[in-house]
Motif scaffolding. Structure first.
Motif, mmCIF file in Angstrom:
data_model
loop_
_atom_site.group_PDB
_atom_site.id
_atom_site.type_symbol
_atom_site.label_atom_id
_atom_site.label_comp_id
_atom_site.label_asym_id
_atom_site.label_seq_id
_atom_site.Cartn_x
_atom_site.Cartn_y
_atom_site.Cartn_z
ATOM 1 N N LEU A 1 0.853 -1.179 0.000
ATOM 2 C CA LEU A 1 0.000 0.000 0.000
ATOM 3 C C LEU A 1 0.892 1.232 0.000
ATOM 4 C CD1 LEU A 1 -2.646 -1.061 2.664
ATOM 5 C CD2 LEU A 1 -2.799 -1.286 0.181
ATOM 6 N N VAL A 2 0.392 2.331 -0.552
ATOM 7 C CA VAL A 2 1.197 3.548 -0.669
ATOM 8 C C VAL A 2 0.574 4.679 0.131
ATOM 9 C CG1 VAL A 2 2.143 2.921 -2.925
ATOM 10 C CG2 VAL A 2 0.036 4.253 -2.811
ATOM 11 N N THR A 3 1.414 5.625 0.529
ATOM 12 C CA THR A 3 0.944 6.796 1.262
ATOM 13 C C THR A 3 0.269 7.774 0.295
ATOM 14 O OG1 THR A 3 3.015 7.974 0.965
ATOM 15 C CG2 THR A 3 2.820 6.586 2.946
ATOM 16 N N THR A 4 -0.402 8.766 0.859
ATOM 17 C CA THR A 4 -1.073 9.767 0.031
ATOM 18 C C THR A 4 -0.085 10.494 -0.889
ATOM 19 O OG1 THR A 4 -2.833 10.032 1.654
ATOM 20 C CG2 THR A 4 -2.547 11.826 0.066
ATOM 21 N N PRO A 5 1.074 10.966 -0.399
ATOM 22 C CA PRO A 5 2.013 11.629 -1.317
ATOM 23 C C PRO A 5 2.492 10.713 -2.447
ATOM 24 C CG PRO A 5 2.569 12.175 0.942
ATOM 25 C CD PRO A 5 1.513 11.107 1.002
#
Length: 71
Positions: free
Chosen positions: A12-16
């Motif tokens: 999963l990736v962060t918002t940025p």
């Protein structure tokens, strides 16, 4: 902290990171996600930290939103 995996096995990736993948700034990405009905997969923060937990996004959800938008 180990990064949780999405439905396709990718982390999963962060918002940025998600915003960068679409060529957007984080605030613009959050607006885009809201308009396309995409929600964060989870919210998680490091143990011992305080404040709001950062959103983690599943790249599969972003791909689906982009492909349905193009159709």
């Amino acid at each position: 902290m180990s990064t949780p995996l999405g439905r396709d096995g990718r982390p999963l990736v962060t918002t940025p990171m998600a915003a960068y993948s679409l060529g957007l700034k984080p605030a613009s990405f959050r607006s885009w996600a809201r308009r396309h009905g995409v929600t964060a997969a989870t919210y998680e923060r490091e143990p011992g930290t305080t404040g709001q937990a950062p959103a983690l996004w599943d790249l599969t959800d972003l791909t689906i939103a982009l492909s349905s938008n193009a159709a």
